[in-house]
Design a protein around this motif. Structure first.
Motif, PDB file in Angstrom:
ATOM      1  N   THR A 143       0.803  -1.230   0.000  1.00 31.58           N
ATOM      2  CA  THR A 143       0.000   0.000   0.000  1.00 31.58           C
ATOM      3  C   THR A 143       0.832   1.273   0.000  1.00 31.58           C
ATOM      4  O   THR A 143       0.341   2.326  -0.390  1.00 31.58           O
ATOM      5  CB  THR A 143      -0.897   0.086   1.257  1.00 31.58           C
ATOM      6  N   GLY A 144       2.068   1.196   0.479  1.00 31.56           N
ATOM      7  CA  GLY A 144       2.892   2.398   0.518  1.00 31.56           C
ATOM      8  C   GLY A 144       2.826   3.165   1.823  1.00 31.56           C
ATOM      9  O   GLY A 144       3.481   4.194   1.966  1.00 31.56           O
ATOM     10  N   PHE A 145       2.038   2.712   2.775  1.00 34.00           N
ATOM     11  CA  PHE A 145       2.051   3.382   4.081  1.00 34.00           C
ATOM     12  C   PHE A 145       2.025   2.328   5.193  1.00 34.00           C
ATOM     13  O   PHE A 145       1.511   1.232   5.000  1.00 34.00           O
ATOM     14  CB  PHE A 145       0.882   4.358   4.228  1.00 34.00           C
ATOM     15  N   PRO A 146       2.589   2.659   6.362  1.00 34.90           N
ATOM     16  CA  PRO A 146       2.669   1.665   7.422  1.00 34.90           C
ATOM     17  C   PRO A 146       1.395   1.588   8.252  1.00 34.90           C
ATOM     18  O   PRO A 146       0.862   2.617   8.661  1.00 34.90           O
ATOM     19  CB  PRO A 146       3.819   2.192   8.297  1.00 34.90           C
ATOM     20  N   PRO A 147       0.903   0.390   8.528  1.00 34.33           N
ATOM     21  CA  PRO A 147      -0.161   0.234   9.523  1.00 34.33           C
ATOM     22  C   PRO A 147       0.363   0.721  10.885  1.00 34.33           C
ATOM     23  O   PRO A 147       1.587   0.788  11.076  1.00 34.33           O
ATOM     24  CB  PRO A 147      -0.424  -1.273   9.537  1.00 34.33           C
ATOM     25  N   PRO A 148      -0.535   1.060  11.819  1.00 32.71           N
ATOM     26  CA  PRO A 148      -0.120   1.715  13.070  1.00 32.71           C
ATOM     27  C   PRO A 148       1.001   1.004  13.840  1.00 32.71           C
ATOM     28  O   PRO A 148       1.937   1.661  14.294  1.00 32.71           O
ATOM     29  CB  PRO A 148      -1.408   1.742  13.891  1.00 32.71           C
ATOM     30  N   THR A 149       0.950  -0.330  13.978  1.00 28.84           N
ATOM     31  CA  THR A 149       1.976  -1.017  14.776  1.00 28.84           C
ATOM     32  C   THR A 149       3.355  -0.879  14.127  1.00 28.84           C
ATOM     33  O   THR A 149       4.360  -0.696  14.810  1.00 28.84           O
ATOM     34  CB  THR A 149       1.657  -2.526  14.920  1.00 28.84           C
ATOM     35  N   LEU A 150       3.393  -0.948  12.818  1.00 30.46           N
ATOM     36  CA  LEU A 150       4.662  -0.813  12.106  1.00 30.46           C
ATOM     37  C   LEU A 150       5.149   0.632  12.149  1.00 30.46           C
ATOM     38  O   LEU A 150       6.344   0.904  12.334  1.00 30.46           O
ATOM     39  CB  LEU A 150       4.493  -1.293  10.657  1.00 30.46           C
ATOM     40  N   ASP A 151       4.234   1.545  12.003  1.00 26.00           N
ATOM     41  CA  ASP A 151       4.561   2.968  12.058  1.00 26.00           C
ATOM     42  C   ASP A 151       5.269   3.285  13.375  1.00 26.00           C
ATOM     43  O   ASP A 151       6.288   3.977  13.418  1.00 26.00           O
ATOM     44  CB  ASP A 151       3.263   3.785  11.945  1.00 26.00           C
ATOM     45  N   GLU A 152       4.727   2.708  14.428  1.00 22.68           N
ATOM     46  CA  GLU A 152       5.272   2.954  15.759  1.00 22.68           C
ATOM     47  C   GLU A 152       6.669   2.335  15.888  1.00 22.68           C
ATOM     48  O   GLU A 152       7.581   2.937  16.463  1.00 22.68           O
ATOM     49  CB  GLU A 152       4.281   2.360  16.775  1.00 22.68           C
ATOM     50  N   ALA A 153       6.874   1.162  15.312  1.00 19.76           N
ATOM     51  CA  ALA A 153       8.192   0.504  15.360  1.00 19.76           C
ATOM     52  C   ALA A 153       9.233   1.301  14.567  1.00 19.76           C
ATOM     53  O   ALA A 153      10.372   1.491  15.008  1.00 19.76           O
ATOM     54  CB  ALA A 153       8.078  -0.921  14.811  1.00 19.76           C
ATOM     55  N   ILE A 154       8.841   1.775  13.401  1.00 17.22           N
ATOM     56  CA  ILE A 154       9.746   2.565  12.566  1.00 17.22           C
ATOM     57  C   ILE A 154      10.129   3.857  13.294  1.00 17.22           C
ATOM     58  O   ILE A 154      11.287   4.277  13.292  1.00 17.22           O
ATOM     59  CB  ILE A 154       9.088   2.872  11.190  1.00 17.22           C
ATOM     60  N   GLU A 155       9.139   4.449  13.941  1.00 10.47           N
ATOM     61  CA  GLU A 155       9.380   5.676  14.694  1.00 10.47           C
ATOM     62  C   GLU A 155      10.373   5.416  15.835  1.00 10.47           C
ATOM     63  O   GLU A 155      11.278   6.222  16.088  1.00 10.47           O
ATOM     64  CB  GLU A 155       8.042   6.189  15.247  1.00 10.47           C
TER      65      GLU A 155
END
Lengths: 360, 203
Positions: free
Chosen positions: B61-73
């Motif tokens: 999709t090109g964007f991170p789902p919330p759990t992944l977003d948080e890990a990347i952050e």
């Protein structure tokens, strides 16, 4: 506030029956859709620009000129016009000409394009995407505002004593939006010129859209065009509706699951939660769309993606009926009630600029 | 006491996994090293197994789902990263690579990274040098000179004349990495919206 649709112009196999429309069918369907948009009382039809299969809209002003002749009030727009790989001189000429044919009912949205090979096919370098967008637009902006242009830049041959014809209708250049999903430089560019900023949020979480719009609003005020709240914002949306939301989900799921953009990835439910995609009843679409305002503030244009992923024309036309009859009238009323005085209802388009000029 | 942020990324797939075990041992060695310098550390472990589906969805999709977003952050905002992968087909695992593919190419610039790998045989130990080190060099991270490889036999091994035992190698890496982390200031990633991001006007 203006409501309309934007089309990608993809030729996609209908996953429910395996049928693929011909390019001819797709092009004719696009015209039928645009006419329907006017018939159901929406304001805007915008077409994408693509130069590779499976997309057909390589010639937006041909399409929009044809639609102009078949409609009375519809605003013709783009989503987006490739400011990187098109010659800005040709954009200036084509869209000024279209503006005359359409009696002023034209605006455009600039975009860089995200298909790598299009750059080399048109003799450009994708690594220069942002500099191309900045320089080309600066020339386009000048060509519509100065009768005789002397110009020199990095990316095209210089101009001496050049006049782009026809001149914009009544001396009012078409209104311009700048579309970008994640480049702050483009939000900055829109703010610098006092142009509109369109965030195609449909494949992104609203939190991201909010950040980009906030940046644009802040910089719009910085450049002295008005308050942050007065900046001109447009958003995308993506919906599929039936009276009963379960029917909408059941009908749309095969299209979602196989869609070129997100197919074979997240579930319809997860994607709906994480992005603005709304599959359900008209009331759910109304609530979701009103919610966009909570993220970005009062905004001026809402475009929906309705005709993609292989949905047949008949279904798209039904969807437009629902949008025009049950959704947009409510949204118009609700958004108008919420909008404070001093925040523009729409972008300063040709008729409004002329009316204001007459008053003054 | 100054508190640093340390993130350990483990690409182990079994539960429990020896990859996670190595990540934990390295983490404790770094913690001990930092304590020796009067510094505290806040540790966050990211198990990529738990993010396997969000990672695949982000690729699509090109964007991170919330759990992944948080890990990347968490990785982006850390003072140091411990990255440990099992060896799959002579390299890091696909899941490990996919996770780092989804991090902004600039997010690890100047960030200390300690790399580790696990495998069934010591014959793959140079994977650290020919696969992991170039990956993080490309991302402009500062990769610690000592990387740690743990073969199955190392978990019960006594080393040999030419090779220290696993605990010795872990301690050496941890101590070295603690010094690196302590001396490398975190690079702020925040975006400042009060200044222009594009040079306008254009002539």
């Amino acid at each position: 506030m203006q409501f309309g649709i934007f089309t990608v112009g993809d030729v996609t196999t209908d996953p429910t029956n395996g049928r693929t429309p011909s390019e001819h069918e797709r092009i004719k369907a696009t015209v039928a859709i645009a006419q329907k948009v006017e018939e159901v009382g929406l304001d805007v039809f915008a077409t994408g620009e693509h130069h590779n299969p499976p997309f057909v809209p390589s010639s937006p002003t041909t399409l929009l000129g044809h639609i102009a002749a078949r409609t009375e009030n519809l605003i013709l727009s783009t989503s987006t016009t490739l400011i990187t790989t098109n010659d800005p001189v040709k954009i200036a000429e084509d869209y000024a000409y279209l503006q005359h044919l359409a009696d002023g009912r034209v605006d455009l949205m600039m975009g860089r394009g995200n298909t790598g090979p299009v750059y080399p096919w048109f003799g450009k370098d994708i690594r220069q995407g942002i500099p191309l967008a900045l320089e080309n637009y600066s020339l386009l902006h000048k060509l519509w505002r100065e009768d005789v242009v002397d110009w020199e830049g990095k990316f095209r041959t210089p101009l001496q004593s050049f006049t782009s014809t026809p001149r914009p209708m009544d001396g009012v250049p078409p209104f311009v939006w700048h579309g970008s999903i994640r480049s702050p430089e483009i939000a900055e560019q829109a703010a610098y010129y006092g142009d509109g900023f369109f965030h195609n949020n449909i494949f992104w979480p609203m939190s991201h859209t909010k950040k980009m719009v906030e940046l644009y609003r802040k910089r719009y005020a910085h450049y002295g065009h008005g308050t942050p709240e007065q900046a001109i914002v447009g958003l995308g949306g993506q919906v599929y509706m039936r009276k009963n939301s379960q029917d909408a989900v059941r009908e749309f799921r095969p299209y979602f699951d196989n869609a070129p953009v997100y197919g074979h990835g997240p579930s319809l439910e997860d994607f709906s939660e994480q992005t603005p995609l709304t599959v359900g009843s008209p009331q759910q679409v109304i609530e979701r769309t009103l919610g966009f305002r909570d993220a970005v503030g009062d905004y001026q244009r809402q475009l929906f993606l309705m005709d993609h992923a292989g949905l047949p024309l008949k279904t798209v036309l039904e969807q437009l009926d629902i949008l025009g009859e049950e959704v947009v009238p409510v949204l118009r009323k609700e958004f108008a009630k919420l909008r404070p005085a001093g925040v523009p209802e729409s972008a300063p388009l040709h008729p409004a600029v002329i009316a204001a000029r007459k008053e003054a | 006491m100054k508190t640093l942020k340390l993130v350990a990324v483990s690409a182990g797939l079994s539960v429990p996994s020896s990859t996670r075990l190595l990540a934990d041992r390295l983490t404790e060695a770094v913690r001990a090293g930092l304590a020796g310098q009067g510094m505290d550390v806040e540790v966050r472990v990211i198990e990529l197994r738990e993010l396997a589906v969000p990672i695949a969805n982000h690729l699509v999709t090109g964007f991170p789902p919330p759990t992944l977003d948080e890990a990347i952050e968490a990785v982006t905002q850390s003072d140091g990263v411990i990255a440990v992968t099992p060896v799959f087909t002579a390299s890091y695992s696909g899941l490990f690579k996919s996770f780092f593919d989804l991090i902004d190419p600039d997010a690890l610039t100047g960030k200390p990274v300690l790399v580790g790998a696990t495998g069934g045989t010591a014959r793959h130990s140079l994977v650290l040098e020919h696969a992991l080190r170039p990956l993080f060099a490309y991302l402009r991270a500062i990769v610690a000179p000592t990387a740690v490889y743990a073969a199955s036999e190392d978990w019960g091994g006594t080393g040999d004349a030419l090779t220290d035992t696993l605990p010795v190698r872990i301690d050496r890496a941890g101590e070295q990495f603690a010094r690196l982390m302590a001396s490398t200031p975190r690079r702020e990633q925040a975006y400042d919206s009060s200044s222009p991001v594009a040079a306008l006007p254009i002539a």
